[in-house]
Write a protein that holds these residues in place. Structure first.
Motif, PDB file in Angstrom:
ATOM      1  N   GLY A 156       0.790  -1.227   0.000  1.00 55.32           N
ATOM      2  CA  GLY A 156       0.000   0.000   0.000  1.00 55.32           C
ATOM      3  C   GLY A 156       0.823   1.278   0.000  1.00 55.32           C
ATOM      4  N   GLU A 157       2.135   1.184   0.101  1.00 50.96           N
ATOM      5  CA  GLU A 157       3.022   2.352   0.115  1.00 50.96           C
ATOM      6  C   GLU A 157       3.663   2.540  -1.257  1.00 50.96           C
ATOM      7  N   MET A 158       3.774   3.779  -1.684  1.00 51.11           N
ATOM      8  CA  MET A 158       4.446   4.084  -2.944  1.00 51.11           C
ATOM      9  C   MET A 158       5.933   4.311  -2.656  1.00 51.11           C
ATOM     10  N   ILE A 159       6.781   3.560  -3.359  1.00 52.03           N
ATOM     11  CA  ILE A 159       8.226   3.636  -3.186  1.00 52.03           C
ATOM     12  C   ILE A 159       8.842   4.131  -4.494  1.00 52.03           C
ATOM     13  N   SER A 160       9.652   5.167  -4.417  1.00 51.39           N
ATOM     14  CA  SER A 160      10.331   5.710  -5.592  1.00 51.39           C
ATOM     15  C   SER A 160      11.528   4.828  -5.951  1.00 51.39           C
ATOM     16  N   LEU A 161      11.524   4.273  -7.153  1.00 47.12           N
ATOM     17  CA  LEU A 161      12.631   3.428  -7.584  1.00 47.12           C
ATOM     18  C   LEU A 161      13.928   4.225  -7.752  1.00 47.12           C
TER      19      LEU A 161
END
Length: 107
Positions: free
Chosen positions: A15-20
């Motif tokens: 559910g968390e957005m992680i920046s690649l």
């Protein structure tokens, strides 16, 4: 029309957005002399899983996680697997070939 890739480089994990690009930056901070790229693969429990490709021969998940913990990076933003390659695959234009790395991460 079908989209077969990412418009932006983010992963959705639990559910968390992680920046690649941010995760690539963490690897670059720990191992500045090497090339790094992060891709995702499906994960049954959390949606996606991060895989780091690096040219650093002695790169380990444990070392990266320890660096992340010491620098206040959430554990969810740390790759669970590292694939060491001689050189990152690139396209004819010289840009990183994320499609090839994603296929390599799946297999």
């Amino acid at each position: 029309m079908t989209i077969c890739g990412r418009a932006k480089r983010f992963a959705k994990i639990g559910g968390e957005m992680i920046s690649l690009p941010a995760v690539e930056g963490y690897a670059a901070a720990l191992w500045p002399g090497a090339e790094h790229a992060v891709v995702t693969r499906p994960d049954a429990k959390k949606g996606e899983q991060l895989v780091l490709f690096t040219s650093r021969n002695d790169a380990t998940v444990r070392a990266l996680q320890a660096w992340g913990k010491a620098n206040g990076v959430a554990e969810i933003a740390m790759p669970r697997e590292i694939k060491v390659v001689e050189a990152l695959p690139v396209l004819g234009t010289g840009k990183l070939d994320y499609v090839t790395m994603t296929a390599m991460a799946a297999g």
